[in-house]
Scaffold this active site. Sequence first.
Site: not given
Length: 379
Positions: A273, A333, A345
């Site tokens: 991420c 994240h 993402h």
Amino acid sequence: MKKTIALIFALFSTLLAQESSKPDLKKVIDAVSKKYAPDKRIEIFEVEFYDKDGNLILKGETTQKEAKDELLSQLKSTFNIIDSIVVLPSPELGDKIYGVISVSVANMRAKPAHQAELVNQILMGSNVKILKKHGYWYLVQTEPPENYIGWIEEGGLAIFNKAELEKWKNLKKVIFIDYFGFVYSQKDKNSIPVSDLSMGNVLGLEEKESDGKWVKVILPDKRTGYVDKNAVVELNRWRNAVNLNASNIINTAKKFVGFPYLWGGTSVRGFDCSGFTKIVFKMNGFELPRDADQQSKLGIEINPGENFENLKPGDLLFFGQKAEDGKPEKITHVGIYIGNKEFIHCSGKVSIDSFDPKAPNFNEYRYKTFIRAKRLIEK
């Protein structure tokens, strides 16, 4: 007999008092470590101790000379110290403590072994500081603002002294802007490749042998070859042309939709991420730190509003475990807001999801674990 017992008791009490007045060594070492190396990803302070013939042996290594000096200062008045703490880079390296990545993507691992965890990737042309060697592995640290520490194989690294590094730095450079490509041994795409290339790679430029279709390039390890001229841009010209704004960030991010997730990945070979957000910002001239929690420390925090109405495209979104029930907050994240309650993402693959429960791409898990938004760009 009573006098002897009293004398022994007095001596024992004195020794006990002296021992109790000595500092708790583990607590002292831990305090120094916490002060100078609170994040083990970017600093090293590993020190152990033991007693030998009445001497306190301090053994270990650190990237912070100040940390070693402070530890010795705190202990020297109480103990007879034998100092075996090495300040990195290791003296065994001599003056060869500078490195430049010489493969398209160098895999950085947590330990000097192929089966060890992949923690980062470093692109060709990136400078690193060499800290020590173990077999054919080198412990290196990337440049600021990342400063990440990990192990890289010898074959992916050009090793220099300071003068050699300056010679490399002074070469005119180009940056590779396509997804993937090759350096060819001849001006022919059917010729044997010299190296593969990935977006963001930086190479030296041999201007005198460039023509309308090809440019001759020099790799950090002195290999040479030819690259399609349309796939590279002169580095300084590229730096002057890039414009860090929301539109460019989103356009760059969307180029990677469908690219696979890779734990530890920070290149177009595969992202995690934070590796995804890192390459997106990098290709727009801005270097982010390596991990999501580190990236969350940048920028201005934005109150998203009840329906995310205060967010702007380009804002970084952070997710994870909220601080509650005595548990600390944990950022796990990161994504990029693109507007209309949507964000892009990398989780499994790069995708566009929504905070809107009515949207077909609604991501309930990310909605529930959203923690905060940070704004790095205003335009």
